[in-house]
Scaffold this motif. Structure first.
Motif, PDB file in Angstrom:
ATOM      1  N   ILE A 130       0.851  -1.202   0.000  1.00  0.00           N
ATOM      2  CA  ILE A 130       0.000   0.000   0.000  1.00  0.00           C
ATOM      3  C   ILE A 130       0.885   1.251   0.000  1.00  0.00           C
ATOM      4  O   ILE A 130       1.768   1.380   0.852  1.00  0.00           O
ATOM      5  N   GLY A 131       0.631   2.159  -0.937  1.00  0.00           N
ATOM      6  CA  GLY A 131       1.504   3.331  -1.098  1.00  0.00           C
ATOM      7  C   GLY A 131       2.789   2.895  -1.776  1.00  0.00           C
ATOM      8  O   GLY A 131       3.881   3.214  -1.355  1.00  0.00           O
TER       9      GLY A 131
ATOM     10  N   CYS B 260      -0.680  -1.023  -4.638  1.00  0.00           N
ATOM     11  CA  CYS B 260      -1.739   0.000  -4.623  1.00  0.00           C
ATOM     12  C   CYS B 260      -1.147   1.373  -4.327  1.00  0.00           C
ATOM     13  O   CYS B 260      -0.210   1.499  -3.538  1.00  0.00           O
ATOM     14  N   ASP B 261      -1.726   2.378  -4.935  1.00  0.00           N
ATOM     15  CA  ASP B 261      -1.367   3.753  -4.571  1.00  0.00           C
ATOM     16  C   ASP B 261      -2.588   4.640  -4.785  1.00  0.00           C
ATOM     17  O   ASP B 261      -3.444   4.344  -5.614  1.00  0.00           O
ATOM     18  N   ILE B 262      -2.620   5.716  -4.011  1.00  0.00           N
ATOM     19  CA  ILE B 262      -3.770   6.619  -4.066  1.00  0.00           C
ATOM     20  C   ILE B 262      -3.664   7.570  -5.261  1.00  0.00           C
ATOM     21  O   ILE B 262      -4.647   8.205  -5.639  1.00  0.00           O
ATOM     22  N   ALA B 263      -2.476   7.676  -5.846  1.00  0.00           N
ATOM     23  CA  ALA B 263      -2.271   8.683  -6.894  1.00  0.00           C
ATOM     24  C   ALA B 263      -1.843   8.048  -8.217  1.00  0.00           C
ATOM     25  O   ALA B 263      -1.122   7.047  -8.240  1.00  0.00           O
TER      26      ALA B 263
ATOM     27  N   ASN C 179      -7.408   4.158  -2.356  1.00  0.00           N
ATOM     28  CA  ASN C 179      -7.076   4.777  -1.078  1.00  0.00           C
ATOM     29  C   ASN C 179      -6.864   3.669  -0.045  1.00  0.00           C
ATOM     30  O   ASN C 179      -7.786   2.892   0.232  1.00  0.00           O
ATOM     31  N   GLY C 180      -5.677   3.605   0.490  1.00  0.00           N
ATOM     32  CA  GLY C 180      -5.387   2.620   1.534  1.00  0.00           C
ATOM     33  C   GLY C 180      -5.713   1.207   1.102  1.00  0.00           C
ATOM     34  O   GLY C 180      -5.286   0.746   0.036  1.00  0.00           O
ATOM     35  N   LEU C 181      -6.515   0.534   1.956  1.00  0.00           N
ATOM     36  CA  LEU C 181      -6.843  -0.875   1.699  1.00  0.00           C
ATOM     37  C   LEU C 181      -8.199  -1.022   1.007  1.00  0.00           C
ATOM     38  O   LEU C 181      -8.696  -2.141   0.862  1.00  0.00           O
ATOM     39  N   LEU C 182      -8.772   0.121   0.582  1.00  0.00           N
ATOM     40  CA  LEU C 182     -10.145   0.065   0.073  1.00  0.00           C
ATOM     41  C   LEU C 182     -10.249  -0.628  -1.292  1.00  0.00           C
ATOM     42  O   LEU C 182     -11.344  -1.021  -1.699  1.00  0.00           O
ATOM     43  N   GLY C 183      -9.142  -0.807  -1.955  1.00  0.00           N
ATOM     44  CA  GLY C 183      -9.162  -1.495  -3.255  1.00  0.00           C
ATOM     45  C   GLY C 183      -8.966  -2.993  -3.137  1.00  0.00           C
ATOM     46  O   GLY C 183      -8.871  -3.687  -4.157  1.00  0.00           O
ATOM     47  N   LEU C 184      -8.906  -3.486  -1.904  1.00  0.00           N
ATOM     48  CA  LEU C 184      -8.651  -4.929  -1.714  1.00  0.00           C
ATOM     49  C   LEU C 184      -9.862  -5.604  -1.093  1.00  0.00           C
ATOM     50  O   LEU C 184     -10.551  -4.996  -0.265  1.00  0.00           O
ATOM     51  N   ALA C 185     -10.081  -6.863  -1.458  1.00  0.00           N
ATOM     52  CA  ALA C 185     -11.134  -7.630  -0.798  1.00  0.00           C
ATOM     53  C   ALA C 185     -10.498  -8.395   0.364  1.00  0.00           C
ATOM     54  O   ALA C 185      -9.332  -8.800   0.274  1.00  0.00           O
ATOM     55  N   PRO C 186     -11.249  -8.586   1.453  1.00  0.00           N
ATOM     56  CA  PRO C 186     -10.703  -9.395   2.555  1.00  0.00           C
ATOM     57  C   PRO C 186     -10.315 -10.775   1.985  1.00  0.00           C
ATOM     58  O   PRO C 186     -10.961 -11.259   1.073  1.00  0.00           O
ATOM     59  N   ASN C 187      -9.277 -11.356   2.488  1.00  0.00           N
ATOM     60  CA  ASN C 187      -8.795 -12.675   2.059  1.00  0.00           C
ATOM     61  C   ASN C 187      -8.112 -12.692   0.697  1.00  0.00           C
ATOM     62  O   ASN C 187      -7.786 -13.760   0.192  1.00  0.00           O
ATOM     63  N   GLU C 188      -7.899 -11.533   0.098  1.00  0.00           N
ATOM     64  CA  GLU C 188      -7.208 -11.529  -1.201  1.00  0.00           C
ATOM     65  C   GLU C 188      -5.716 -11.803  -1.064  1.00  0.00           C
ATOM     66  O   GLU C 188      -5.098 -12.323  -1.990  1.00  0.00           O
TER      67      GLU C 188
END
Ligand code: SAM
Length: 229
Positions: free
Chosen positions: A24-25, A47-50, A76-85
């Motif tokens: 993340i970031g 993942c990155d926010i920008a 943004n943060g972990l919002l692009g991930l599904a739990p257990n991914e």
């Protein structure tokens, strides 16, 4: 691209072998590239926010022919991930409060089989306070020097318990369990800044409670440090 950044190298070492990890970031994606090239992870979601960092990441990933192993996500943060991914999450190079906010916004991270590697650039005390309060255990912490600044890299897992810790835990965590030069310098610097804070508040009436708390913390840290001075 052999990475030379010690923060990232220590994070990779602490992570250990995993199938899947989300970084993340990710910025330049140096950590994901290192994890795949060294065989530490089989798959990384970076993942990155920008958009800007993600396009640099994309160019680096293509350069190393790793597009099938490293997936990029704008989130943004972990919002692009599904739990257990993923089996593990790395969050490096952000402030401790931002890291705590990112974890707060994804309550699914509270599961005992998910490994978190966290490396705050500042406010490590706030991050430890959050981890403690929310039932995360710091499994290990390693001090690292990078460009003459001192940081901590933490390996963390949720266990739902409030650990029995001393008043110094918030300020130095488990750094002295791995007493390398960087950890010792980090703790000495922390001691200096706590003492300077005490100097600032010693005559402020409404801060006397905090002053007394810090006196105990400083005493505890000095007890730990005495072996290394
Ligand atoms: C200083 S760089 C750190 C890069 C790399 N992780 C490292 O430690 O070298 C911080 C990166 O985090 C990204 N970032 C900041 N806030 C974020 C958030 N809430 N979610 C995802 N990425 C974020 C920024 O865009 C930037 O690319």
């Amino acid at each position: 691209m052999p990475i030379s950044n010690k923060r990232l190298l220590i994070a990779a070492e602490l992570l250990g072998q995993v199938k899947s990890v989300a970084d993340i970031g990710t910025d330049h994606a140096f950590l994901p590239i290192h994890l795949i090239r060294e065989g530490i992870a089989e798959k990384v979601i970076a993942c990155d926010i920008a958009e800007g960092p993600l396009s640099v990441a994309k160019a680096n990933i293509i350069k190393y022919g790793l597009a099938e192993k490293i997936e990029l996500r704008l989130a943004n943060g972990l919002l692009g991930l599904a739990p257990n991914e993923v089996e593990a999450i790395t969050i490096l190079g952000m402030g401790g409060e931002t890291i705590a906010d990112i974890l707060t916004d994804a309550p699914w991270v509270k599961k005992s089989d998910l490994i978190l590697i966290l490396q705050p650039m500042s406010c490590d005390d706030r991050l430890r306070e959050y981890l403690f309060r929310e039932g995360f255990e710091i499994l290990t912490e390693v001090g690292v020097e990078s460009q003459n600044r001192f940081y901590t890299v933490m390996k963390v897992r949720f266990d739902g318990n409030l650990p029995k810790v001393g008043s110094e835990y918030k300020y130095i965590g488990k750094l002295l369990e791995n007493p390398n030069d960087a950890a010792i310098t980090f703790v000495k610097n922390r001691l200096k800044s706590l003492k300077s804070c005490m100097d600032d508040i010693k005559n402020v009436e409404r801060k006397q409670e905090l002053f007394k708390e810090l006196e105990i913390v400083v005493h505890e840290i000095e007890k730990f440090l005495v072996k290394y001075i």
